[in-house]
Design a protein around this motif. Structure first.
Motif, PDB file in Angstrom:
ATOM      1  N   GLY A 114       0.860  -1.189   0.000  1.00 52.95           N
ATOM      2  CA  GLY A 114       0.000   0.000   0.000  1.00 52.95           C
ATOM      3  C   GLY A 114       0.884   1.224   0.000  1.00 52.95           C
ATOM      4  O   GLY A 114       1.736   1.394  -0.877  1.00 52.95           O
TER       5      GLY A 114
ATOM      6  N   SER B 129     -10.328  -2.850  -4.674  1.00 52.23           N
ATOM      7  CA  SER B 129      -9.421  -3.339  -5.710  1.00 52.23           C
ATOM      8  C   SER B 129      -8.208  -4.044  -5.123  1.00 52.23           C
ATOM      9  O   SER B 129      -7.247  -4.300  -5.833  1.00 52.23           O
ATOM     10  N   GLY B 130      -8.233  -4.365  -3.836  1.00 53.13           N
ATOM     11  CA  GLY B 130      -7.128  -5.080  -3.229  1.00 53.13           C
ATOM     12  C   GLY B 130      -6.037  -4.136  -2.760  1.00 53.13           C
ATOM     13  O   GLY B 130      -6.052  -2.938  -3.026  1.00 53.13           O
TER      14      GLY B 130
ATOM     15  N   ASN C 134      -2.139  -3.242  -2.881  1.00 55.59           N
ATOM     16  CA  ASN C 134      -1.019  -3.429  -3.797  1.00 55.59           C
ATOM     17  C   ASN C 134       0.277  -3.649  -3.019  1.00 55.59           C
ATOM     18  O   ASN C 134       0.554  -2.959  -2.040  1.00 55.59           O
ATOM     19  N   VAL C 135       1.071  -4.598  -3.489  1.00 57.87           N
ATOM     20  CA  VAL C 135       2.434  -4.797  -2.978  1.00 57.87           C
ATOM     21  C   VAL C 135       3.363  -4.538  -4.164  1.00 57.87           C
ATOM     22  O   VAL C 135       3.256  -5.204  -5.198  1.00 57.87           O
ATOM     23  N   VAL C 136       4.232  -3.593  -3.998  1.00 56.69           N
ATOM     24  CA  VAL C 136       5.018  -3.117  -5.133  1.00 56.69           C
ATOM     25  C   VAL C 136       6.495  -3.201  -4.781  1.00 56.69           C
ATOM     26  O   VAL C 136       6.913  -2.774  -3.693  1.00 56.69           O
TER      27      VAL C 136
ATOM     28  N   GLY D 165       4.762  -5.973  -9.041  1.00 56.17           N
ATOM     29  CA  GLY D 165       3.937  -6.039  -7.830  1.00 56.17           C
ATOM     30  C   GLY D 165       2.878  -7.104  -7.925  1.00 56.17           C
ATOM     31  O   GLY D 165       2.769  -7.842  -8.903  1.00 56.17           O
ATOM     32  N   THR D 166       2.139  -7.164  -6.913  1.00 56.30           N
ATOM     33  CA  THR D 166       1.009  -8.074  -6.846  1.00 56.30           C
ATOM     34  C   THR D 166      -0.070  -7.419  -5.994  1.00 56.30           C
ATOM     35  O   THR D 166       0.148  -6.336  -5.439  1.00 56.30           O
ATOM     36  N   VAL D 167      -1.193  -8.066  -5.930  1.00 61.55           N
ATOM     37  CA  VAL D 167      -2.309  -7.513  -5.174  1.00 61.55           C
ATOM     38  C   VAL D 167      -2.766  -8.551  -4.165  1.00 61.55           C
ATOM     39  O   VAL D 167      -2.952  -9.724  -4.520  1.00 61.55           O
TER      40      VAL D 167
END
Lengths: 1095, 232
Positions: A279, A306-307, A309-311, A320-322
């Motif tokens: 986030g 929308s989840g 975020n991991v960035v 990244g992913t969610v």
């Protein structure tokens, strides 16, 4: 070596015998010592086998090995002595022997080629170690999506003779450095067969991130084996790794996790990661193999739609992913299943707590019916805003009971809720009926029809009809109809009123009530007409000339007319003839028929489109009264008037009360009311009644022959105060009386029964405020009120008045409703001439007589008067008046002069000047006789003490300083005019230092001011006249707060005798006409005598 | 060339802006236009003169449309990042400008190209954008089903990009500038395939919305230079 074996054996024995009792231990210890000694003896033999050691891995075979001198190939024969002398030959230094029974067994190992080196050992199971075979991982697989490792191996249980418990240790290692992640234990049982075992482990870190290694070992806990048990060796390591793509990747991808859990996210990349964000939060990196990194997220909170975020950011890239953090579905709440048409069951529910997961991770619902095994799945609404949780289940024919299970599922879990419903009895909620129609059946009944969708063929419908009559009265009627499938229904609703507007609507339920449907739309309907139920209410009056009979009737009320009245028929019939008037239109409610004085029966019939009403009959004859009727009075209750009468058995028909407005011209008939013959009272109410209006009421009794007037009543619904005052006039006036006459007030303006008049009178003139308000409320005490309760009185004579005086007369009328307005009039009484004459003559006569007597007395006593009051020489010592006063002044305070030869006095001498004089603001006050504060008041008779010094004449001008120091008296010349002009400017005083030529006291008292001293000297030179013969040197100068000084401007300008030096009496009268008059009469009187010698 | 000669006295005419103002490109554009209008003679030159107001109106109208869409594109971009969560909505968030399959980013050298070439690139980009915007909308419909305004803006943006692209091509056609050659078909499927996973899909949407904003703005600028009274 032998020693070692010898020592080792006991140690091992000790270890194995730990659990035995102490006695056994002693016995064993001695045995082993013996064995040790034997072995040592044997070992004395050079080259003999030694260090026998036996293990087993399956409890069936013991694998024994020993040590022997090396370098020689020797064949050994191993014999078990006490077991049928079994011998086994071995070319190596080990051999396998079948497992021996518990107990000691002698083992001899004989090298074949060296018989002298036979070694013997005592072998017991307790000396044997159970070391399982090294397990082997048959298969290691990974489920990358769930980060789970699956391990498969064979326990090789067939090798064991009996069941045993096995403990497996599985070690998970990670990274190239083989860092231990976890060591897990797994227990199984050997059952004599080879069995494959599976075990899974879920990694907290995605398996793609780093290579994971797995190895395992086992430990067999055989209860029948008394030897030493040991872990097997670790199995060969197997690993799981992910083949990275060229592209950097972040794992896990789009994972759904439970709120509050911990998540590890890693990035498989070839570049160096410089920043990791969850986030908006930055995370610390966990370095893995190569450039791969991971971050750990603890206690994750619910994600946005929308989840989260991991960035991971590198210098050149961003990957990244969610993560979707949410909750498993809540148990569906308020699950309810019902049907509206008995074809389809609608199950609705409340999803409960939001999961926080939307889109692909949204909760899916499945409705499962257990009896039929059918299910339906909930599909998300296309419109996200329209979130209604309901599922439709097609009913099974002839199936009444359904057992529904609603299953909610999302990636984090599932939940369910069940409901058992008897659909036909407790779950029918019909649709809203449609095509609702109302049709006439007859004038009191209508038929209702509606369409109801649904298969109600095997049940009855309970429907409710709401009937609203003329938008006011509501009525609910339940009707039961036999159900059909998708059909229309009809019911007849009766007991309605003809020609009435009704509003209908309907709703339905099943007979086994569960829920009402919604109401249909309302339908208004007017029922058809019926014949009028009654004839009109009829009355008749003879015309004023007595030739025509006027028949009146009232319009029928709507509930009796039963339709629109079109016309009326009137007929008059007697024994001889019949007259008829037909088709009298509805708007006309009277008819006039010329009749003779015969008895007629008048019949009135109302007609509508359906038919005629029953005739309403009334007799034409009016029975005359035997006695004259007295007109009574009555007052109503505000909205009506109550009438009562005595019961009269002769009255066989009914009573009729008719009434009219008494002030209206013409025949008296405004309305009437019929009362049954057995009644003795009636309340007459009408919307036309108005307060303050007089009505006449007539009570008629009905006999067979006709009507007889019984009572005549005059009354008001409510009395009000008169709105006008009675007109009154003054008929006559005299010097002491007024005769007033007034007129009646018209009935319309009286507004009640007249109860009397209020007559007010009092002195007063037109325009004066005193008399404007008259009446009891004004409270004037000098106003007299007469309450005239005799309403027949029309005149009033007011006596005992004053002559030639203006009086105001007010007249008001009053009723029980209040007092009316006032009418007023001003009257002036006539003059009393005799009294006036007497009033003039008597004072004149008295004045003349007094004058004559006074003149005579004065003339006769003129010498005495002169001698007494005005001697020729003004010598005080010869002044008899003073002597006289001296003798009498003690008791007579009215005398004005007192001689006090020894007491210094203060004297203010007034000096008249032609120009505005200067006020010498000094005074001489006697220390003994101080004047009271009010001594200057204009009451000469109160001025009783005025000191006077003996006539020691010593004219001198004292030194002002010495005067002041010695406290000598001062004589202040105060100009007479200065008494009236105290504000004169000093300059003006200096310009006119010399005073006038009037009287001045014969003494000059210097004042403190040098300037004024000069002025005083001038005054002394210029003035010559009478001076008081006082020794001023003996006078005492007092403080300037003397009342004399302070009151120098007072209007009190004189008192005492003109011969006193203490006198403040002006010796000369002021010339100024406007100057205040002397309040003391002594001046003019004295002056009169003073001037007399001069004359 | 005759037409160009006729309009030369009008310093702010569309033609003068299309040709001039770019130095050496003028001759090249003239050459290009002459190839298109090589057979034109004086009568047609007269007719071109009469068409000038119509062309100006078309350019102005297209420019106005581009200006309006620039505002809408900015609104779309802001709406988009709001719904993607942090760090998309954080100020300063600028992921690498990864290429989007089927859509090129405006190059820095874009400004140095001739006007006609620039408009051709604008039209090509605007033509490639709608399918990409559709992909983004489908992603967002799954991801943010309760963001109807964002979905509506994405749907509108695809339609508006298509309309603006057509308008630019109409302007080019009115000038007689040849339409761009056979362009490679935009491959939204490739873009979609590249965006497996929610995060890559978010990044793709971020890029597409950003490129939409850039291209519309660029088109507005390019048309603004042709509008009479606009910047030279």
């Amino acid at each position: 070596m032998d020693i070692y074996f010898c020592l080792r054996q006991p140690l091992e024995m000790v270890d194995s015998k730990r659990m035995k009792t102490s006695s056994n231990f002693q016995w064993l210890l001695s045995s082993f010592i013996l064995l040790c000694l034997m072995n040592q003896v044997n070992s004395q033999k050079k080259g003999a086998p030694h260090d026998l050691k036996c293990i087993t891995n399956n409890l069936k075979v013991w694998d024994c090995s020993w040590k022997a001198p090396s370098g020689r190939d020797t064949l050994y024969e191993v014999c078990i002595e006490n077991r049928f002398n079994s011998c086994y030959r071995s070319e190596k230094t080990n051999t396998k022997i079948p497992a021996l029974l518990p107990g000691d067994h002698e083992i001899s190992i004989n090298p074949i080629h060296n018989h002298s080196s036979i070694s013997k050992f005592i072998l017991n199971e307790e000396n044997i170690s159970l070391i399982p075979d090294t397990p082997e991982i048959l298969n290691l697989t990974a489920d990358f999506s769930t980060s789970a490792l699956h391990i498969k191996w064979n326990d090789k249980g067939s090798a064991f003779p009996h069941h045993s418990n096995v403990t497996w240790q599985i070690e998970i290692l990670r990274k190239k450095k083989m860092e231990i992640v976890t060591l897990m234990t797994h227990n199984t049982t050997l059952n004599g067969k080879d069995t494959l075992h599976h075990w899974s482990w879920t990694s907290d870190m995605p398996l793609e991130c780093v290579t994971h290694y797995v190895r395992m070992r086992c430990y067999i806990d055989d209860l029948h084996f008394s030897g030493h048990k040991e872990w097997s060796d670790w199995s060969p390591v197997k690993n799981i790794s992910w083949s990275p793509d060229y592209q950097p990747k972040v794992f896990p991808e789009d994972k759904v996790v439970l709120v509050g859990s911990d998540v590890t996210v890693c990035c498989v990349i070839q570049e160096k990661v410089i920043l990791a964000q969850f986030g908006k939060e930055k995370c610390s990196l966990i370095h893995l193999d190569g450039e791969n990194v991971a971050i750990k997220i603890y206690n994750i909170s619910v994600s946005p739609t929308s989840g989260t975020n991991v960035v991971f950011t590198t210098d050149t890239n961003l990957v990244g992913t969610v993560i979707f953090a949410g909750y498993p579905p809540d148990i569906p709440q308020k699950l309810n299943c019902e049907t509206r048409d008995l074809k389809e069951i609608i199950c609705t529910w409340n999803p409960g707590r939001p999961t926080g997961l939307l889109g692909p991770h949204n909760t899916s619902y499945t409705l499962f019916e257990s009896f039929s095994g059918k299910n339906v799945t909930f599909k998300r609404a296309e419109d996200p805003a329209d979130i209604s949780y309901q599922l439709f289940f097609q009913m099974i024919p002839n199936w009444e009971i359904y057992n529904f299970t609603l299953n909610a599922r999302n990636p984090l879990g599932q939940s369910e809720s069940t409901i058992l419903v008897n659909i036909t009895k407790r779950a029918v909620y019909p649709h809203t009926p449609t095509s609702f129609k109302v049709k006439d059946t007859n004038s009191t009944a209508v038929s209702l029809s509606w369409y109801l969708q649904g298969n109600f063929a095997k049940m009855h419908l309970l429907c409710q009809v709401e009937i609203t009559k003329s938008n006011s009265v509501q009525e609910l009627r339940n009707v039961t109809v036999k159900g059909v499938e998708d059909s229309s229904y009809f019911v007849v609703v009766g007991k309605l009123s003809p020609y009435t507007n009704y509003t209908f609507r309907i709703r339905c339920s099943t007979e086994t009530f569960w829920k009402w449907s919604s109401w249909t739309i309302e339908k208004q309907h007017l029922t058809t007409e019926a014949i009028p139920s009654k004839g009109p209410d009829t009355w008749r009056e003879w015309s004023s000339d007595g030739k025509n009979l006027i028949i009146y009737w009232k319009p029928l009320p709507i509930n009796e007319a039963n339709g629109r009245i079109l016309s009326y028929n009137v007929s008059c019939s007697s024994d001889e003839e019949t007259q008829s008037l037909s088709e009298i239109p509805d708007r006309q409610h009277k008819a006039e028929i010329q009749l003779d004085k015969n008895d007629y029966i008048i019949s009135v019939v109302a007609k509508n489109s359906v038919g005629s009403s029953p005739p309403s009959k009334i007799a034409s004859m009016e029975i005359p009264n035997e006695d004259d009727l007295k007109i009574e009075q009555a007052v109503g209750m505000g909205n009506g008037i109550f009438l009562s009468w005595n019961y009269d058995p002769n009255m066989t028909c009914d009573y009729v009360i008719k009434w009219c407005n008494s002030s209206r011209p013409g025949p008296c008939l405004m309305d009437w009311k019929k009362v049954p013959s057995n009644s003795t009272e009636a309340v007459i109410e009408s919307d036309q009644f108005r307060p303050g209006v007089r009505y006449n009421f007539f009570l008629y009794g009905c006999r067979n022959q006709g009507y007889q007037l019984l009572r005549s009543i005059m009354g008001y619904i409510e009395e009000l105060a008169p709105i006008v005052a009675p007109n009154f006039t003054v008929e006559d006036t005299s010097a002491d009386s007024i005769l007033v006459k007034w007129e009646d007030i018209p009935v319309e303006e009286l507004r009640g029964f007249l109860r009397g008049y209020l007559f007010y009178f009092g002195k007063g003139e037109r325009g004066t405020s005193k008399m404007r308000g008259l009446g009891p409320e004004t409270g004037h005490s000098d106003i007299k009120v007469k309450n005239i309760t005799d309403i027949s009185q029309k005149t009033l004579k007011i006596a005992d008045l004053q002559g030639k005086t203006s009086y105001r007369l007010v007249l008001r009328a009053y009723t029980d409703g209040g007092i009316g307005p006032e009418k007023s009039m001003y009257v002036v009484t006539k003059e009393n001439s005799v009294g006036l004459i007497i009033a003039i003559l008597i004072p004149v006569a008295v004045a003349v007589i007094v004058g004559v007597v006074t003149s005579i007395l004065c003339y006769r006593k003129r010498e005495w008067i002169k001698e007494t009051f005005y001697p020729d020489i003004p010598n005080p010592e010869n002044c008899k008046a003073l002597q006289f006063q001296k003798s009498v002044c003690e008791g007579n305070s009215a005398l004005t002069l007192e001689m006090n030869p020894c007491t210094p006095n203060n004297v203010e001498v007034l000096e008249t000047r032609t120009v505005v004089p200067k006020i010498e603001d000094t005074e001489i006050v006697s220390p003994v006789a101080e004047h009271p504060e009010d001594s200057s008041e204009a009451e000469p008779e109160n001025h009783v003490v005025v000191s006077y010094c003996p006539p020691i004449i010593e004219e001198e001008i004292p030194n002002p300083v010495a005067d002041e120091a010695g406290g000598t008296s001062q004589v202040i010349y105060i100009d007479v005019q200065s008494m009236y002009q105290p504000q004169a400017k000093p300059e003006e005083q200096e310009n006119d230092p010399v005073g006038g030529s009037g009287y001045k006291p014969q003494m000059h008292l210097p004042v403190s001011s040098p300037v004024e001293d000069g002025t005083a000297e001038d005054d002394l030179d210029d003035t010559a006249g009478y001076r008081p013969q006082a020794n001023v040197s003996t006078w005492h100068l007092v403080s300037p707060d003397s009342p004399r000084s302070t009151d120098s401007n007072s209007e009190v300008v004189s008192f005492g005798s003109p011969c006193s030096i203490n006198s403040r009496q002006f010796l000369l009268p002021p010339k100024d006409e406007d100057s205040p008059k002397s309040t003391g009469g002594g001046w003019s009187f004295t002056n009169f005598f003073q001037n007399k010698p001069n004359d | 060339m005759i037409g160009c000669a006729r309009v030369t006295p009008l310093p702010l005419s569309p033609f003068s802006r299309l040709e001039g103002g770019r130095g050496g490109n003028r001759d090249r554009l003239r050459a290009s236009m002459s190839r298109r209008e090589g057979s034109l003679e004086d009568p047609q030159a007269d007719s071109s003169t009469s068409l000038l107001p119509h062309l100006e109106a078309k350019i102005r109208q297209t420019h106005n449309l581009a200006r309006l869409l620039t505002k809408y594109a900015e609104q779309l971009f802001q709406e988009y990042v709001q719904h993607q969560g942090d760090p998309f909505g954080l100020p300063g968030f600028s992921p690498p400008r990864l290429p989007v399959a089927g859509l090129s980013a405006p190059a820095p050298s874009h400004a140095g190209l001739p006007a006609a070439e620039r408009l051709r690139l604008d039209a090509a980009a605007l033509e490639a954008l709608p399918p990409l915007l559709d992909i983004v909308r489908r992603h967002q419909a799954e991801l943010n089903p309760r963001a109807p305004r964002l979905l509506r803006r994405l749907e509108d943006a695809a339609r508006q990009a298509r309309a603006l692209g057509s308008a630019v091509e109409a302007v080019l056609a009115a000038f007689g500038v040849p339409a761009s050659g056979p362009r490679p078909e935009p491959s939204p499927a490739a873009a979609a395939a590249a965006s497996t996973g929610v995060f890559p899909a978010k990044v793709l949407g971020f890029r597409v919305c950003g490129l939409y904003r850039e291209w519309v703005s660029r088109t507005e600028g390019d048309l603004g230079q042709l509008v009479p009274g606009g910047p030279a």
